[in-house]
Design a protein around this motif. Structure first.
Motif, PDB file in Angstrom:
ATOM      1  N   GLU A 136      29.909 126.623  60.340  1.00 29.76           N
ATOM      2  CA  GLU A 136      28.444 125.876  60.386  1.00 29.76           C
ATOM      3  C   GLU A 136      27.611 126.534  59.223  1.00 29.76           C
ATOM      4  O   GLU A 136      26.927 125.459  58.703  1.00 29.76           O
ATOM      5  N   GLY A 137      27.558 127.743  59.122  1.00 29.91           N
ATOM      6  CA  GLY A 137      26.608 128.364  58.248  1.00 29.91           C
ATOM      7  C   GLY A 137      27.113 127.787  56.722  1.00 29.91           C
ATOM      8  O   GLY A 137      26.452 127.519  55.995  1.00 29.91           O
ATOM      9  N   LEU A 138      28.494 127.747  56.608  1.00 23.47           N
ATOM     10  CA  LEU A 138      28.866 127.286  54.974  1.00 23.47           C
ATOM     11  C   LEU A 138      28.702 125.853  55.077  1.00 23.47           C
ATOM     12  O   LEU A 138      28.292 125.554  53.885  1.00 23.47           O
ATOM     13  N   SER A 139      28.845 125.187  56.034  1.00 24.20           N
ATOM     14  CA  SER A 139      28.449 123.814  55.599  1.00 24.20           C
ATOM     15  C   SER A 139      26.924 123.309  55.371  1.00 24.20           C
ATOM     16  O   SER A 139      26.730 122.349  54.685  1.00 24.20           O
ATOM     17  N   LYS A 140      26.352 124.052  56.009  1.00 21.52           N
ATOM     18  CA  LYS A 140      24.881 123.965  55.846  1.00 21.52           C
ATOM     19  C   LYS A 140      24.436 124.383  54.488  1.00 21.52           C
ATOM     20  O   LYS A 140      23.591 123.805  53.609  1.00 21.52           O
ATOM     21  N   THR A 171      27.312 115.319  50.356  1.00 16.50           N
ATOM     22  CA  THR A 171      26.871 115.743  51.932  1.00 16.50           C
ATOM     23  C   THR A 171      27.835 116.525  52.458  1.00 16.50           C
ATOM     24  O   THR A 171      28.871 116.767  52.048  1.00 16.50           O
ATOM     25  N   SER A 172      27.405 117.578  53.225  1.00 16.16           N
ATOM     26  CA  SER A 172      28.336 118.417  54.031  1.00 16.16           C
ATOM     27  C   SER A 172      27.773 118.351  55.600  1.00 16.16           C
ATOM     28  O   SER A 172      26.569 118.677  55.698  1.00 16.16           O
ATOM     29  N   ASN A 173      28.705 117.945  56.282  1.00 16.29           N
ATOM     30  CA  ASN A 173      28.203 118.023  57.841  1.00 16.29           C
ATOM     31  C   ASN A 173      29.307 118.785  58.761  1.00 16.29           C
ATOM     32  O   ASN A 173      30.636 118.661  58.321  1.00 16.29           O
ATOM     33  N   CYS A 174      28.945 119.097  59.921  1.00 11.03           N
ATOM     34  CA  CYS A 174      30.011 119.514  60.924  1.00 11.03           C
ATOM     35  C   CYS A 174      30.159 118.615  61.807  1.00 11.03           C
ATOM     36  O   CYS A 174      29.188 118.053  62.366  1.00 11.03           O
ATOM     37  N   VAL A 175      31.228 118.403  62.278  1.00 12.51           N
ATOM     38  CA  VAL A 175      31.681 117.390  63.716  1.00 12.51           C
ATOM     39  C   VAL A 175      32.029 118.680  64.507  1.00 12.51           C
ATOM     40  O   VAL A 175      33.126 119.212  64.367  1.00 12.51           O
ATOM     41  N   SER A 176      31.583 118.591  65.756  1.00  6.91           N
ATOM     42  CA  SER A 176      31.760 119.600  66.776  1.00  6.91           C
ATOM     43  C   SER A 176      32.076 119.141  68.131  1.00  6.91           C
ATOM     44  O   SER A 176      31.418 119.146  69.073  1.00  6.91           O
ATOM     45  N   THR A 230      23.066 115.244  56.070  1.00  7.84           N
ATOM     46  CA  THR A 230      23.702 116.248  55.696  1.00  7.84           C
ATOM     47  C   THR A 230      22.998 117.528  56.204  1.00  7.84           C
ATOM     48  O   THR A 230      21.942 117.628  56.703  1.00  7.84           O
ATOM     49  N   GLY A 231      23.863 118.713  56.290  1.00  7.23           N
ATOM     50  CA  GLY A 231      23.551 119.867  56.736  1.00  7.23           C
ATOM     51  C   GLY A 231      23.606 119.921  58.402  1.00  7.23           C
ATOM     52  O   GLY A 231      22.849 120.682  59.074  1.00  7.23           O
ATOM     53  N   THR A 232      23.984 118.796  58.980  1.00  9.31           N
ATOM     54  CA  THR A 232      23.840 118.675  60.275  1.00  9.31           C
ATOM     55  C   THR A 232      25.271 119.127  61.175  1.00  9.31           C
ATOM     56  O   THR A 232      26.240 119.203  60.450  1.00  9.31           O
ATOM     57  N   SER A 233      24.917 119.333  62.362  1.00  9.64           N
ATOM     58  CA  SER A 233      26.160 119.481  63.146  1.00  9.64           C
ATOM     59  C   SER A 233      26.400 118.425  64.355  1.00  9.64           C
ATOM     60  O   SER A 233      25.110 118.515  65.250  1.00  9.64           O
ATOM     61  N   LEU A 234      27.238 117.912  64.564  1.00 11.31           N
ATOM     62  CA  LEU A 234      27.328 116.624  65.230  1.00 11.31           C
ATOM     63  C   LEU A 234      28.332 116.949  66.443  1.00 11.31           C
ATOM     64  O   LEU A 234      29.502 116.736  66.207  1.00 11.31           O
ATOM     65  N   PRO A 235      27.487 117.482  67.653  1.00  8.29           N
ATOM     66  CA  PRO A 235      28.509 117.473  68.851  1.00  8.29           C
ATOM     67  C   PRO A 235      29.022 116.325  69.442  1.00  8.29           C
ATOM     68  O   PRO A 235      28.378 115.269  69.311  1.00  8.29           O
ATOM     69  N   ILE A 236      30.304 116.140  69.803  1.00  4.45           N
ATOM     70  CA  ILE A 236      30.999 115.121  70.412  1.00  4.45           C
ATOM     71  C   ILE A 236      31.539 115.915  71.768  1.00  4.45           C
ATOM     72  O   ILE A 236      32.724 116.257  71.799  1.00  4.45           O
ATOM     73  N   ASP A 237      30.764 116.191  72.674  1.00  7.34           N
ATOM     74  CA  ASP A 237      31.021 117.186  73.626  1.00  7.34           C
ATOM     75  C   ASP A 237      30.893 116.811  75.021  1.00  7.34           C
ATOM     76  O   ASP A 237      30.590 117.596  75.961  1.00  7.34           O
TER      77      ASP A 237
END
Ligand SMILES: NC(=O)c1ccc[n+]([C@@H]2O[C@H](COP(=O)([O-])OP(=O)(O)OC[C@H]3O[C@@H](n4cnc5c(N)ncnc54)[C@H](O)[C@@H]3O)[C@@H](O)[C@H]2O)c1
Length: 248
Positions: free
Chosen positions: A151-155, A167-172, A235-242
């Motif tokens: 998550e830190g690397l992605s941001k 762009t860089s994002n996390c899917v969580s 960009t720089g986000t983390s998108l939870p699918i939880d």
């Protein structure tokens, strides 16, 4: 419509589960996909399904990056594995390998492809994190550490890449119906002496509001969205699918 015709994508761990679904989805949008996996048979099979290119590589070995073309436009950092044990019994070499595959390999891969993306003024990095990139669970010290690091690397990639069209994002996601989770269900059923359905209902789905596993295709759809034209401001986000896990 997500049109990725002419884009060249790399999906790691694309021989199975979420990676396979992402490879299929990106190919359906028109991208050419490099199917990277340690499992040669799985990589070949998925590559054949989508007219992609198989690459057999062990991401715990830093020289895997030599197999990655500089013309890569899209990277899905997906390969990963789990090990469940209390910290005092956690094998240090397994902890180290999880960090190599799930943090260092994404760093090395992105480091390799960013110069080309910067030159072309376009790039998409999607990091398959986890609800465990945002929340901890006991007995998953290496996995939780690795996903928080990702998550830190992605941001950081997002901040450096923005002026260059990258762009860089996390899917969580929470628990996705893949072999990785099927194995955990079996192991936990044995440990707790309960049935597989009870493991899913009583343990895995306990923190989630929506009481079902996620399908890999649901994750892949979000990955494709982030790579497509409507994702360009994200960009720089983390998108939870939880299923509401992190709403608590
Ligand atoms: N399944 C879930 O519930 C879930 C939830 C959240 C996040 N994730 C994450 O999604 C990603 C994919 O998980 P999955 O459930 O699809 O797992 P999976 O086991 O179905 O697939 C993982 C793939 O990665 C490959 N791989 C493993 N180690 C490798 C290495 N050293 N080098 C190259 N390839 C390697 C495997 O061969 C396999 O094909 C992982 O990063 C995982 O942490 C999974």
């Amino acid at each position: 419509m997500i049109d990725l015709a002419g884009r060249r994508a790399v999906v790691t761990g694309a021989g199975s589960g979420i990676g396979r679904a992402c490879a299929h989805r990106l190919a359906m949008a028109g991208a050419h996909v490099l199917v990277v996996d340690i499992d040669a048979e799985a990589a070949a099979k998925v590559a054949a399904e989508i007219s992609g290119t198989p690459v057999v590589a062990d991401l715990s070995e830093p020289d895997f990056v030599r197999a990655i073309p500089s013309g890569t436009d899209i990277v899905v950092n997906n390969a990963g594995f789990q090990h469940v044990a209390p910290i005092e019994e956690f094998p240090p070499e397994v902890f180290s390998k999880i960090l190599k595959v799930m943090v260092e390999a994404p760093f090395l891969l992105v480091r390799e492809v960013l110069p080309g993306m910067y030159e072309r003024g376009w790039g998409r990095i999607v990091n398959i994190s986890s609800v465990h990139g945002l929340r901890a669970s006991p007995y998953k010290s290496a996995y939780v550490t690795a996903k928080h690091a990702l998550e830190g690397l992605s941001k950081t990639i997002a901040l450096e890449g923005a002026p260059h069209g990258v762009t860089s994002n996390c899917v969580s996601p929470a628990y996705v119906r893949t072999p990785l989770v099927e194995n955990q269900i079996g192991a936990q059923a044995g440990t707790h002496g309960i049935g597989r359905d009870e493991v899913v209902e009583q343990i895995m789905l306990a923190p989630a509001a929506v009481k079902r596993l996620i399908e890999p295709e649901e994750v892949a759809e979000l990955v494709a969205y982030l790579c497509g034209p409507h994702g360009s401001f994200m960009t720089g986000t983390s998108l939870p699918i939880d299923g509401g896990w992190t709403a608590r």
